[in-house]
Enzyme design. Structure first.
Site, short mmCIF file in Angstrom:
data_model
loop_
_atom_site.label_atom_id
_atom_site.label_comp_id
_atom_site.label_asym_id
_atom_site.label_seq_id
_atom_site.Cartn_x
_atom_site.Cartn_y
_atom_site.Cartn_z
N GLU A 127 0.83 -1.21 0.00
CA GLU A 127 0.00 0.00 0.00
C GLU A 127 0.87 1.26 0.00
O GLU A 127 0.56 2.25 -0.66
CB GLU A 127 -0.91 -0.04 1.24
CG GLU A 127 -1.70 1.21 1.51
CD GLU A 127 -2.86 1.41 0.54
OE1 GLU A 127 -3.76 0.56 0.55
OE2 GLU A 127 -2.84 2.40 -0.21
N THR A 180 -4.13 9.28 -4.46
CA THR A 180 -4.15 9.39 -2.99
C THR A 180 -3.03 10.31 -2.52
O THR A 180 -3.24 11.15 -1.64
CB THR A 180 -3.97 8.00 -2.36
OG1 THR A 180 -5.08 7.19 -2.77
CG2 THR A 180 -3.97 8.07 -0.84
#
Ligand code: HSE
Length: 297
Positions: A127, A180
């Protein structure tokens, strides 16, 4: 020697719980095949759906797989096939689904030596490649299922929260990409105390509402005064969608993860479907393509 898995999309933050709360969707997710091989190492052998790197070190599924592989040093290798259904940059945990799927599948094939917290820890390495920061609010619900609260990221501690029986999610995914890393970069480093008080009161009362199936309390708590004012500027028609779904009976509505997807929670599937229609109406005025989903949590 081979396992096929569904790695679910997830909604992080859940309005007030930035980097802490998340829940799992059951109607949208990636498919992955993980296969044990005699040859050592991690190989990504197939990627369908989106154009992503095959080199394990550059692919989130590969990075998490390598972190787990190097720690366990099993006497075999693994091949990974990724059938990507969740668009990268959609705000519903695309990178987390990949990062979680590879370690979950490998763990199953190795006879489950690791628990869910350990798997989440390895998945965080993948991630971090996508979001430039190790957070677990998408990974935890992808691996544990249902609603989760990341009590702390380092050391990792995940709490599993109950889901009230009639709680449904509706989601709209406008087909624009929000990275993000970029939507984190626009956030302020400091927040006024007054907003912090409102926000942590909402997190506490949302968690209490989930435990007691108090839908009114859930409704009162689904507000984000810290992040939404900044990020909503990245999402065309956010305010229109929000007022339309609240009018259609949703308990609340907020940005899903770092956007551009927007989610609403409703009590009952019928309301969640009415909310879906209201989202479609609100967005059809724009020329941006979109998809909508309804999911039991
Ligand atoms: N909590 C994260 C964020 C989720 O909002 O930036 C996105 O990956």
């Amino acid at each position: 020697n081979e396992i096929k898995i569904f790695s679910p999309a997830t909604v992080a933050n859940v309005a007030c719980g930035f980097d802490v709360l998340g829940f799992c969707l059951d109607t949208i997710g990636d498919e992955m095949v993980i296969r044990k091989t005699e040859e050592n190492g991690i190989k990504i052998t197939k990627i369908e759906g989106y154009d992503l790197p095959f080199e394990a070190e550059k692919n989130v599924a590969g990075v998490s797989a390598l972190a787990m592989y190097n720690a366990l040093q099993p006497d075999c290798g693994f091949e990974i096939e990724i059938y990507k259904k969740i668009k990268p940059g959609s705000g519903i945990g695309s990178s987390s689904a990949s990062a979680a799927g590879s370690v979950f599948g490998m763990n199953e094939l190795l006879g489950k030596p690791l628990n869910n917290t350990e798997l989440t820890n390895f998945a965080m390495k993948g991630e971090a490649l996508a979001s430039k920061c190790e957070h677990a609010d998408n990974l935890a619900p992808a691996i544990f299922g249902g609603f989760t609260l990341v009590k702390s990221a380092c050391p990792l501690k995940v709490l599993e929260l109950p889901t009230p029986p009639d709680l449904f999610a509706t989601l709209i995914h406008p087909q624009i990409e929000v990275k993000t890393s970029e939507s984190r970069a626009i956030l302020p480093k400091e927040i006024p105390l007054e907003n912090a008080i409102t926000q942590w009161a909402n997190v506490g009362s949302l968690v209490h509402g989930l435990h007691t199936s108090d839908y009114n309390l859930i409704k009162e708590s689904l507000t984000d005064v810290v992040i939404e004012p900044y990020r909503k500027q990245l999402i065309p028609h956010f305010d229109d969608v929000k007022s339309a779904v609240l009018e259609a009976g949703a308990l609340g509505c907020a940005i899903s993860g770092s956007g551009p997807s927007i989610f609403a929670l409703s009590k009952s599937e019928a309301t969640a479907k009415a909310v879906q229609l209201s989202m479609q109406n609100a967005y059809s005025k724009s020329n941006i393509q979109f998809e909508t989903y309804v999911s039991k949590i």
